[in-house]
Write a protein that holds these residues in place. Structure first.
Motif, PDB file in Angstrom:
ATOM      1  N   SER A 115       0.845  -1.198   0.000  1.00 40.85           N
ATOM      2  CA  SER A 115       0.000   0.000   0.000  1.00 40.85           C
ATOM      3  C   SER A 115       0.880   1.248   0.000  1.00 40.85           C
ATOM      4  CB  SER A 115      -0.877   0.014   1.250  1.00 40.85           C
ATOM      5  OG  SER A 115      -0.054   0.170   2.394  1.00 40.85           O
ATOM      6  N   ARG A 116       0.353   2.377  -0.465  1.00 40.73           N
ATOM      7  CA  ARG A 116       1.124   3.632  -0.447  1.00 40.73           C
ATOM      8  C   ARG A 116       1.564   3.948   0.982  1.00 40.73           C
ATOM      9  NH1 ARG A 116       1.291   6.848  -4.749  1.00 40.73           N
ATOM     10  NH2 ARG A 116       1.657   8.634  -3.399  1.00 40.73           N
ATOM     11  N   ASN A 117       0.679   3.659   1.942  1.00 41.25           N
ATOM     12  CA  ASN A 117       1.050   3.985   3.324  1.00 41.25           C
ATOM     13  C   ASN A 117       2.182   3.096   3.846  1.00 41.25           C
ATOM     14  OD1 ASN A 117      -0.377   6.370   3.893  1.00 41.25           O
ATOM     15  ND2 ASN A 117      -2.281   5.209   4.014  1.00 41.25           N
ATOM     16  N   ASN A 148      -0.212  18.238  -0.478  1.00 42.67           N
ATOM     17  CA  ASN A 148      -0.464  16.816  -0.193  1.00 42.67           C
ATOM     18  C   ASN A 148      -1.795  16.586   0.536  1.00 42.67           C
ATOM     19  OD1 ASN A 148       3.066  16.097   0.403  1.00 42.67           O
ATOM     20  ND2 ASN A 148       1.890  15.802  -1.466  1.00 42.67           N
ATOM     21  N   LYS A 175      -4.426  17.302  -0.629  1.00 48.88           N
ATOM     22  CA  LYS A 175      -5.392  16.960  -1.686  1.00 48.88           C
ATOM     23  C   LYS A 175      -5.404  15.462  -1.997  1.00 48.88           C
ATOM     24  CE  LYS A 175      -4.173  21.169  -4.058  1.00 48.88           C
ATOM     25  NZ  LYS A 175      -3.301  21.513  -5.165  1.00 48.88           N
ATOM     26  N   ARG A 176      -4.551  14.684  -1.377  1.00 46.13           N
ATOM     27  CA  ARG A 176      -4.550  13.233  -1.637  1.00 46.13           C
ATOM     28  C   ARG A 176      -5.791  12.572  -1.027  1.00 46.13           C
ATOM     29  NH1 ARG A 176       1.744  11.252  -1.631  1.00 46.13           N
ATOM     30  NH2 ARG A 176       2.463  12.887  -3.047  1.00 46.13           N
ATOM     31  N   SER A 177      -5.987  11.291  -1.309  1.00 50.77           N
ATOM     32  CA  SER A 177      -7.210  10.614  -0.852  1.00 50.77           C
ATOM     33  C   SER A 177      -7.308  10.652   0.678  1.00 50.77           C
ATOM     34  CB  SER A 177      -7.202   9.150  -1.308  1.00 50.77           C
ATOM     35  OG  SER A 177      -6.233   8.423  -0.569  1.00 50.77           O
ATOM     36  N   ASP A 178      -8.533  10.576   1.180  1.00 51.03           N
ATOM     37  CA  ASP A 178      -8.742  10.559   2.634  1.00 51.03           C
ATOM     38  C   ASP A 178      -7.966   9.407   3.264  1.00 51.03           C
ATOM     39  OD1 ASP A 178     -10.394  12.668   2.323  1.00 51.03           O
ATOM     40  OD2 ASP A 178     -12.274  11.538   2.584  1.00 51.03           O
ATOM     41  N   GLU A 179      -7.951   8.294   2.551  1.00 48.92           N
ATOM     42  CA  GLU A 179      -7.281   7.111   3.084  1.00 48.92           C
ATOM     43  C   GLU A 179      -5.777   7.377   3.269  1.00 48.92           C
ATOM     44  OE1 GLU A 179      -7.453   3.750   0.468  1.00 48.92           O
ATOM     45  OE2 GLU A 179      -6.388   2.487   1.907  1.00 48.92           O
ATOM     46  N   GLU A 180      -5.174   7.987   2.234  1.00 41.67           N
ATOM     47  CA  GLU A 180      -3.736   8.234   2.325  1.00 41.67           C
ATOM     48  C   GLU A 180      -3.423   9.291   3.386  1.00 41.67           C
ATOM     49  OE1 GLU A 180      -1.647   8.755  -1.386  1.00 41.67           O
ATOM     50  OE2 GLU A 180       0.228   9.266  -0.359  1.00 41.67           O
TER      51      GLU A 180
END
Ligand code: IPE
Ligand code: IPE
Ligand code: MG
Length: 234
Positions: free
Chosen positions: A26-28, A62, A64-69
């Motif tokens: 995952s990105r995280n 940053n 603006k990235r997805s809520d998840e990220e």
């Protein structure tokens, strides 16, 4: 081994997402690995005698990235700020944060302030972490401070100069970076320290941040020492 002329290195730690993707993570998970690498590189910078290290951890854009990220990054930050700085503190490092604090959750800001407070009298390397940082926002904030001072008649137009302007930035009292390193192959600055890097040397490497090593840092420092900085002079 470092020349006196290299006091301050600024790093744009980019490429966590691509590193994670290449490993089917995952990105995280990439951000987590990137955060570990920061500790190793900060230690390496101390060892080679760098006085100031400024790292770009999260930009105003940053958000603006997805809520998840974003929420994953904030959770990582909470954990990270709570337990990772013991070794740096033992090595007498001073930790500072630059950026738009009001956009961060108050418990995170409290941890940042605690670290700053605990290390404020330390005499070793200064580690500045740019969090929710944007250089244009920083410059606009400085301009607003000047407007307030002028409206109160605390200053006149003649008092405004480069030195006083610098002191109104988040980086007041920190010398400008001598060298900016960006990892991951992107050839841009992405709203980082625009005022401060007017005469910095730039170094771009294709290495993704989670793969960045002390050895590469040393190679870049060696490259830097061979450069001639002219500052406009002939
Ligand atoms: C840098 O890595 C970390 C942050 C910007 C928070 P990225 O997350 O930008 O990684 P890439 O550029 O997508 O590979
Ligand atoms: C810059 O990287 C910000 C950080 C490394 C924290 P980005 O990945 O956000 O930059 P762009 O979007 O590629 O310019
Ligand atoms: Mg990126």
């Amino acid at each position: 081994m470092t020349e006196k002329a290299l006091k301050h290195i600024a790093i744009i730690m980019d490429g966590n997402g691509r590193w994670a993707k290449s490993k089917h993570l995952s990105r995280n998970a990439g951000h987590k690995k990137g955060a570990q690498v920061l500790l190793e590189i900060a230690k390496a910078a101390q060892q080679i005698g760098i006085e100031y290290l400024t790292v770009y951890a999260f930009s105003t854009e940053n958000w603006k990235r997805s809520d998840e990220e974003v929420s994953g990054l904030m959770d990582l930050l909470r954990e990270y700020l709570s337990k990772n700085f013991d070794e740096l503190k033992e090595n007498d490092a001073k930790i500072l944060f630059i950026g738009e604090r009001y956009m961060l959750d108050s418990d995170i800001v409290a941890k940042m302030e605690e670290l700053e407070q605990q290390t404020r009298n330390n005499q070793g390397m200064t580690l500045q972490i740019a969090l929710s940082y944007g250089s244009r926002q920083e410059i606009v904030a400085a301009a607003k401070k000047i407007a307030v001072l002028a409206s109160k008649k605390d200053i006149t137009a003649d008092d405004i100069n480069e030195k006083m302007f610098s002191k109104l930035l988040y980086t007041a009292n920190i010398p400008d970076p001598d060298l900016v390193i960006r990892t991951s192959g992107e050839l841009r600055i992405s709203n980082y320290l625009l005022w401060q890097i007017a005469y910095s040397e730039l170094f771009f490497t294709k290495t993704l941040w989670p793969d960045f090593t002390k050895e590469e840092l040393i190679n870049i420092v060696e490259n830097f020492t061979k450069r001639e900085r002219r500052y406009g002079k002939a």
